[in-house]
Design a protein around this motif. Structure first.
Motif, PDB file in Angstrom:
ATOM      1  N   ASP A  86       0.825  -1.210   0.000  1.00 42.36           N
ATOM      2  CA  ASP A  86       0.000   0.000   0.000  1.00 42.36           C
ATOM      3  C   ASP A  86       0.860   1.262   0.000  1.00 42.36           C
ATOM      4  OD1 ASP A  86      -0.092   0.770   3.306  1.00 42.36           O
ATOM      5  OD2 ASP A  86       0.271  -1.319   2.763  1.00 42.36           O
ATOM      6  N   LEU A  87       2.168   1.106   0.285  1.00 46.76           N
ATOM      7  CA  LEU A  87       3.089   2.248   0.287  1.00 46.76           C
ATOM      8  C   LEU A  87       4.002   2.200  -0.940  1.00 46.76           C
ATOM      9  CD1 LEU A  87       4.080   2.228   4.073  1.00 46.76           C
ATOM     10  CD2 LEU A  87       2.357   3.652   2.930  1.00 46.76           C
ATOM     11  N   ALA A  88       3.416   1.905  -2.085  1.00 49.24           N
ATOM     12  CA  ALA A  88       4.189   1.728  -3.324  1.00 49.24           C
ATOM     13  C   ALA A  88       5.036   2.950  -3.673  1.00 49.24           C
ATOM     14  CB  ALA A  88       3.253   1.390  -4.481  1.00 49.24           C
ATOM     15  N   ASP A  89       4.574   4.125  -3.320  1.00 50.07           N
ATOM     16  CA  ASP A  89       5.331   5.341  -3.641  1.00 50.07           C
ATOM     17  C   ASP A  89       6.613   5.457  -2.816  1.00 50.07           C
ATOM     18  OD1 ASP A  89       3.527   5.630  -1.443  1.00 50.07           O
ATOM     19  OD2 ASP A  89       3.743   7.822  -1.522  1.00 50.07           O
ATOM     20  N   LYS A  90       6.738   4.678  -1.743  1.00 51.96           N
ATOM     21  CA  LYS A  90       7.939   4.687  -0.899  1.00 51.96           C
ATOM     22  C   LYS A  90       8.761   3.410  -1.076  1.00 51.96           C
ATOM     23  CE  LYS A  90       5.695   7.553   2.556  1.00 51.96           C
ATOM     24  NZ  LYS A  90       5.217   7.658   3.924  1.00 51.96           N
ATOM     25  N   ARG A  91       8.423   2.617  -2.064  1.00 51.16           N
ATOM     26  CA  ARG A  91       9.064   1.328  -2.300  1.00 51.16           C
ATOM     27  C   ARG A  91      10.571   1.473  -2.520  1.00 51.16           C
ATOM     28  NH1 ARG A  91       7.840  -3.883  -4.422  1.00 51.16           N
ATOM     29  NH2 ARG A  91       5.611  -3.477  -4.558  1.00 51.16           N
TER      30      ARG A  91
END
Length: 165
Positions: A86-91
């Protein structure tokens, strides 16, 4: 008026397996490392989870998997799980890197989000399917299946002189 009642009985062979799960969450903390042998002594499955937004947690997975294998040998199912999709932008770790690590370590792999529930059921289904005694063969082919059609038989005409028995 007569009422006709028809009973159709079809027997299916249903296999149900009850599985008891004990989940031990060490949160990857070093202070729990000494407890690993007692956690996994009688375990059949180990789920090693890393945070896809934390490179250090990913790097530690090899050490945790080695600890599991040291205690259980090859007699254990291991699933490597990349969590927090759910935190793909911080992957920081790509899916491909997770898959590659799993392949190198000869373990199963999946990505999940515990927050949204993404792939969590699939994780447990895959682990359960890998358990000894579980049939992981593909579903039966069409030619092995039997098509069952239930149709109501035609109603018999009712006459005044018909017996009501």
């Amino acid at each position: 008026m007569k009422i006709f009642s028809y009973l159709y009985r079809i027997d299916f062979s249903v296999h149900t397996m009850e599985v008891r799960l004990q989940l031990w969450d060490t949160a990857g903390q070093e202070r729990f490392r000494s407890l690993i042998p007692s956690y996994i002594r009688d375990s059949t499955i180990a789920v090693v989870v890393y945070d896809i937004t934390n490179l250090n947690s990913f790097q530690q997975t090899s050490k945790w998997i080695d600890d599991v294998r040291t205690e259980r040998g090859s007699d254990v199912i291991i699933m490597l799980v990349g969590n927090k999709t759910d935190l793909a932008d911080k992957r920081q770790i790509t899916t491909e890197e997770g898959e590659q690590r799993a392949k190198e370590l000869n373990v199963m792999f999946i990505e999940t989000s515990a927050k949204t529930g993404y792939n969590v059921k699939q994780l447990f289904r895959r682990v359960a399917a890998a358990l000894p005694g579980m049939d992981s063969t593909p579903e039966k082919s069409k030619e092995d299946m039997i098509d069952i059609k239930l149709e109501k038989p035609p109603e018999l005409p009712v006459t005044e002189s018909s017996c009501s028995c």
